[in-house]
Design an enzyme around this catalytic site. Structure first.
Site, PDB file in Angstrom:
ATOM      1  N   TYR A 318       0.820  -1.218   0.000  1.00 15.30           N
ATOM      2  CA  TYR A 318       0.000   0.000   0.000  1.00 15.30           C
ATOM      3  C   TYR A 318       0.858   1.275   0.000  1.00 15.30           C
ATOM      4  O   TYR A 318       0.323   2.348   0.288  1.00 15.30           O
ATOM      5  CB  TYR A 318      -0.875   0.056   1.262  1.00 15.30           C
ATOM      6  CG  TYR A 318      -1.703  -1.156   1.565  1.00 15.30           C
ATOM      7  CD1 TYR A 318      -2.753  -1.547   0.730  1.00 15.30           C
ATOM      8  CD2 TYR A 318      -1.467  -1.902   2.718  1.00 15.30           C
ATOM      9  CE1 TYR A 318      -3.529  -2.649   1.034  1.00 15.30           C
ATOM     10  CE2 TYR A 318      -2.250  -3.007   3.033  1.00 15.30           C
ATOM     11  CZ  TYR A 318      -3.283  -3.370   2.183  1.00 15.30           C
ATOM     12  OH  TYR A 318      -4.061  -4.451   2.499  1.00 15.30           O
ATOM     13  N   CYS A 346      14.522 -11.115  -1.562  1.00  9.50           N
ATOM     14  CA  CYS A 346      15.026 -10.834  -2.908  1.00  9.50           C
ATOM     15  C   CYS A 346      13.972 -10.169  -3.774  1.00  9.50           C
ATOM     16  O   CYS A 346      13.458 -10.756  -4.722  1.00  9.50           O
ATOM     17  CB  CYS A 346      15.504 -12.132  -3.542  1.00  9.50           C
ATOM     18  SG  CYS A 346      16.671 -12.946  -2.474  1.00  9.50           S
TER      19      CYS A 346
END
Ligand SMILES: *Cc1c(COP(=O)(O)O)cnc(C)c1O
Length: 421
Positions: A318, A346
């Site tokens: 968000y 990653c």
């Protein structure tokens, strides 16, 4: 307001030093404050004083059973959106008549479970779902209390991923079609149409969208009553926002929200339900993480933490801001420097903050993410095979692990290798 304050240079959760919890459970972890949870629940409860009401905590915000029990013992009902949440609430003894079932896709199995175990009401989100509830109730020989969630087509002025009250959103039925849908509901067997439900979004920082939605609900109540429906309960949803930064303009207070409810729908004589989640749990929780490395990059320094996006996804999902503070209080006047604060996963999205001003930190230092109590632990995953992090509940000078960290073996052994492989 919360109960995470510095005392003599150290961050405390109520009366427990955060560093002491870290030494016991390891990092990263979530820690919640009982006093803050109860304070926020009570603010809502008091905001509706004088009206027949029930505050149903939207447990998707933070659903650990210790949190549920804390709130339920104080009198809260629960708003659930899945069978898992329903069973969790029942497991800590919340009676069925204090559980409201929301959610856009209730399955037959979920409906049957709730009707058998006891339910305050279903908040119906579509006509097919309404027919399904009628069918299941009829087959069980019971009557299902329902409200119908209307979509009032108001702009909640919040992040697009948590706005639910515009006509393009998947939630509820368009308010313009409400009379037609209520007429069908009244004609279906096994349903008792008791009220109206609305929920327009989350992290609302202004009262105007609530005012617009609730005024429409008030108008609809009168219309439906004139059509002969016995509308006697209004579920007004959740969504009141919290201050994620202390510098930001403060969102409205629960008391102001309660006054708005009184003004818009108070005259109707309906029982009022609200479903706050974020405001109850958000500022009642921290995520504590340790610095693994401080890495100097091209023109910027990275703080690499042991917490990551799988543990707290709100920044990645968000673009959410969390204040991040050191667990050891910096000496007054210590100069700040900018850091990019990241986790070890990653993904470039595994970034909690860019160019955040912090006092200097070194490997091993602890930091606290404020406002992490809601939509934190519940949205965590084991991405990158990182075990779910523990949750801890503090009450006064006591603390307890309320969900322990699984071992690597537990995590790995959930997989099964087919015999033919
Ligand atoms: C998510 C949700 C809530 C809670 O919203 P908050 O912003 O956490 O207060 C309430 N009701 C429904 C139906 C929801 O989906």
């Amino acid at each position: 307001m919360d109960h995470f304050l510095y005392r003599d240079g150290a961050l405390y959760a109520e009366d427990v030093p955060v560093a002491e919890i870290a030494a016991t459970v390891g990092t990263p972890f979530y820690v919640y404050s009982t006093a803050t949870l109860l304070r926020h629940y009570t603010l809502f409860d008091e905001a509706l004083d004088g009206m027949d009401h029930l505050v149903c905590y939207a447990m998707k915000a933070a659903s650990n059973q210790a949190i549920l029990k804390t709130l339920a013992d104080a009198g809260a009902g629960m708003d659930v959106v899945s069978m898992g949440e329903y069973l969790r609430a029942r497991a800590v003894g919340v009676p069925g008549d204090r559980i409201v079932f929301s959610g856009v896709g209730k399955t037959h199995e979920e409906i049957r479970t709730a009707l058998t175990g006891g339910i305050r009401q279903f908040n119906v989100e579509s006509e097919p779902e309404m027919r399904a509830i009628s069918e299941v109730a009829t087959s069980l020989g019971v009557v299902a209390p329902i409200t119908i969630r209307v979509n009032p087509d108001v702009d909640a002025k919040t992040h697009a991923k948590i706005a639910t009250g515009k006509s393009e959103n998947k939630f509820g039925i368009p308010i313009a079609r409400a009379r037609e849908v209520y007429a069908e509901a009244a004609a279906l067997p096994g349903l008792d149409v008791i009220g109206i439900d609305v929920h327009i979004g989350s992290q609302l920082t202004q009262l105007e969208p609530f005012a617009a939605a609730y005024s429409k609900v008030a108008e609809l109540t009168e219309t439906l009553r004139a059509d002969g429906h016995n509308i006697r309960r209004l579920d007004l949803g959740g969504g009141l926002g919290i201050p994620y930064t202390r510098s930001n303009e403060a969102p409205p207070l629960p008391s102001q929200y309660g006054d708005l409810i009184r003004e818009t729908v108070g005259h109707l004589g309906c029982e009022i339900e609200i479903e706050p989640g974020r405001l109850v749990a958000g500022n009642a929780g921290l995520m504590i993480s340790a610095v693994i490395y401080v890495k100097s990059g091209e023109g910027r320094d990275f703080l690499i933490l042991d917490g990551a996006m799988n543990d707290l996804i709100r920044p990645a999902m968000y673009e959410a801001h969390h204040d991040i503070i050191p667990v050891v209080e910096p000496a007054p006047g210590t100069e700040q420097q900018p850091y990019d604060i990241v986790g070890p996963v990653c993904e470039s999205g595994d970034t909690f903050a860019k160019q955040r001003m912090m006092t200097p930190l070194v490997s091993g230092d602890l930091v606290a993410f404020r406002g992490a109590g809601a939509y934190g632990a519940v949205m965590s995953s084991e991405y990158n095979s990182r075990p779910l992090i523990p949750e801890v509940l503090v009450k006064g000078d006591q603390f307890a692990v309320i969900r322990r960290r699984p071992t690597f073996d537990e995590m790995i052994n959930r997989d099964t290798i087919p015999e033919w492989l």
